[in-house]
Write a protein that holds these residues in place. Structure first.
Motif, mmCIF file in Angstrom:
data_model
loop_
_atom_site.group_PDB
_atom_site.id
_atom_site.type_symbol
_atom_site.label_atom_id
_atom_site.label_comp_id
_atom_site.label_asym_id
_atom_site.label_seq_id
_atom_site.Cartn_x
_atom_site.Cartn_y
_atom_site.Cartn_z
ATOM 1 N N ALA A 1 0.214 -0.756 -4.749
ATOM 2 C CA ALA A 1 -0.085 -2.190 -4.419
ATOM 3 C C ALA A 1 1.027 -3.237 -4.785
ATOM 4 O O ALA A 1 1.233 -4.012 -4.041
ATOM 5 C CB ALA A 1 -1.250 -2.458 -4.940
ATOM 6 N N GLY B 1 3.650 -3.392 -2.469
ATOM 7 C CA GLY B 1 3.454 -3.980 -1.005
ATOM 8 C C GLY B 1 3.191 -5.378 -1.325
ATOM 9 O O GLY B 1 3.868 -6.198 -0.291
ATOM 10 N N TYR B 2 2.864 -6.006 -2.217
ATOM 11 C CA TYR B 2 2.895 -7.548 -2.427
ATOM 12 C C TYR B 2 4.333 -7.718 -2.646
ATOM 13 O O TYR B 2 4.758 -8.892 -2.266
ATOM 14 C CB TYR B 2 2.280 -7.826 -4.057
ATOM 15 C CG TYR B 2 0.625 -7.569 -3.864
ATOM 16 C CD1 TYR B 2 0.058 -8.147 -3.165
ATOM 17 C CD2 TYR B 2 -0.087 -6.769 -4.608
ATOM 18 C CE1 TYR B 2 -1.494 -8.228 -3.073
ATOM 19 C CE2 TYR B 2 -1.331 -6.611 -4.714
ATOM 20 C CZ TYR B 2 -2.148 -7.285 -3.808
ATOM 21 O OH TYR B 2 -3.427 -7.181 -3.897
ATOM 22 N N LEU C 1 -8.222 -2.855 -0.943
ATOM 23 C CA LEU C 1 -6.607 -2.606 -0.780
ATOM 24 C C LEU C 1 -6.276 -2.419 0.984
ATOM 25 O O LEU C 1 -5.575 -3.064 1.543
ATOM 26 C CB LEU C 1 -6.132 -1.317 -1.311
ATOM 27 C CG LEU C 1 -5.928 -1.751 -2.848
ATOM 28 C CD1 LEU C 1 -5.339 -0.548 -3.422
ATOM 29 C CD2 LEU C 1 -4.531 -2.797 -3.277
ATOM 30 N N GLY D 1 -4.379 -5.066 3.392
ATOM 31 C CA GLY D 1 -3.208 -4.261 3.991
ATOM 32 C C GLY D 1 -3.606 -4.517 5.566
ATOM 33 O O GLY D 1 -2.598 -5.004 6.144
ATOM 34 N N THR E 1 -3.098 -8.254 6.331
ATOM 35 C CA THR E 1 -1.353 -8.588 6.355
ATOM 36 C C THR E 1 -0.802 -8.041 7.622
ATOM 37 O O THR E 1 0.242 -8.662 8.084
ATOM 38 C CB THR E 1 -0.796 -7.996 4.958
ATOM 39 O OG1 THR E 1 -1.348 -8.567 3.910
ATOM 40 C CG2 THR E 1 0.660 -8.326 4.987
ATOM 41 N N SER F 1 4.678 -3.995 4.363
ATOM 42 C CA SER F 1 3.862 -4.092 3.245
ATOM 43 C C SER F 1 2.251 -4.017 3.498
ATOM 44 O O SER F 1 1.723 -3.711 2.668
ATOM 45 C CB SER F 1 4.153 -5.639 2.766
ATOM 46 O OG SER F 1 3.488 -6.639 3.406
ATOM 47 N N GLY F 2 1.856 -4.283 4.450
ATOM 48 C CA GLY F 2 0.394 -4.105 4.719
ATOM 49 C C GLY F 2 0.206 -2.672 5.218
ATOM 50 O O GLY F 2 -0.871 -2.248 4.474
ATOM 51 N N LEU G 1 -0.156 -1.299 1.535
ATOM 52 C CA LEU G 1 -1.318 -1.799 0.902
ATOM 53 C C LEU G 1 -2.474 -0.842 1.203
ATOM 54 O O LEU G 1 -3.290 -0.131 0.608
ATOM 55 C CB LEU G 1 -1.662 -3.191 1.002
ATOM 56 C CG LEU G 1 -0.967 -4.096 0.362
ATOM 57 C CD1 LEU G 1 -1.236 -5.408 0.712
ATOM 58 C CD2 LEU G 1 -1.008 -3.957 -1.279
ATOM 59 N N VAL G 2 -2.476 -0.745 2.678
ATOM 60 C CA VAL G 2 -3.339 0.382 3.296
ATOM 61 C C VAL G 2 -3.186 1.780 2.598
ATOM 62 O O VAL G 2 -4.193 2.439 2.181
ATOM 63 C CB VAL G 2 -3.119 0.428 4.801
ATOM 64 C CG1 VAL G 2 -4.055 1.595 5.356
ATOM 65 C CG2 VAL G 2 -3.643 -0.950 5.553
#
Length: 206
Positions: free
Chosen positions: A26, A29-30, A83, A87, A90, A190-191, A194-195
């Motif tokens: 995470a 990803g951010y 998350l 994701g 995003t 990044s999305g 997060l996924v």
């Protein structure tokens, strides 16, 4: 608790911090999607979440969670769905846009902070780790609250340091990919990260 026992716990905490998991994913990803400020805010959120989860574990909530499949599943899916939704948002929100437009669409530090507080608190595998691992370093003849506080602060500060390292490294990589024709793919990546972090959380088992 002797100094040698504390040192062993600190070393174990370093190892735990360096092993990538949903929390690190995470944070990365951010960092890739929104930059260093948001990534470091997510590190702060994860630190607060870890502190809350570890405190709950050491006062006995972790034992209840470990014994309850329903509670485990509920917490697991809360963290996972957060998350995954973030994701996907995003990923699909991103389109071929200017760097300025991509910056406007960046996730805010406040959102990243609150999100990773939730991830830290609601990641049941971590809580179960605390309740099964940390008590081995507590001296039964000493003050339990004091030792628990020392171990909690030690773990959270060490992991915050390793998480910050991941955040800064990913932020540096993002800056190298900041050209407008590449930035959109960095943000989509990044999305995806997060996924993936959400899926890893959902896959956690007792």
């Amino acid at each position: 608790m002797t100094f040698s026992v504390w040192l062993a716990f600190a070393a174990a905490s370093v190892v735990m911090g360096l092993i990538p998991g949903p929390g690190v994913a995470a944070i990365v990803g951010y960092a890739l999607g929104s930059g260093r400020k948001t990534a470091l805010a997510s590190v702060a959120g994860m630190t607060v979440g870890n502190a809350i989860a570890m405190t709950l574990s050491l006062v006995g909530v972790g034992a209840l969670l470990a014994a309850s499949a329903l509670a485990f599943s509920a917490l697991k899916w809360i963290g996972a769905l957060y998350l995954i939704v973030l994701g996907l948002y995003t990923f699909f929100k991103t389109s071929r846009a200017t760097s300025a437009e991509l910056k406007i669409d960046a996730i805010s530090p406040r959102t990243a902070f609150l999100g990773n507080v939730a991830v830290g608190v609601f990641h049941p595998k971590t809580i179960i780790f605390y309740v099964t691992f940390v008590p081995h370093f507590i001296d039964a003849n000493g003050s339990y609250p004091l030792q628990a506080a020392v171990l909690t602060v030690t773990f959270c500060l060490i992991v915050a340091g390793t998480d910050a390292g991941y955040a800064l490294a990913a932020s540096a990589a993002r800056s190298l990919l900041s050209r407008s024709d590449v930035a959109v793919w960095t943000k989509r990546a990044s999305g995806g990260v997060l996924v993936a972090a959400g899926v890893a959380t959902a896959a956690a088992k007792t």
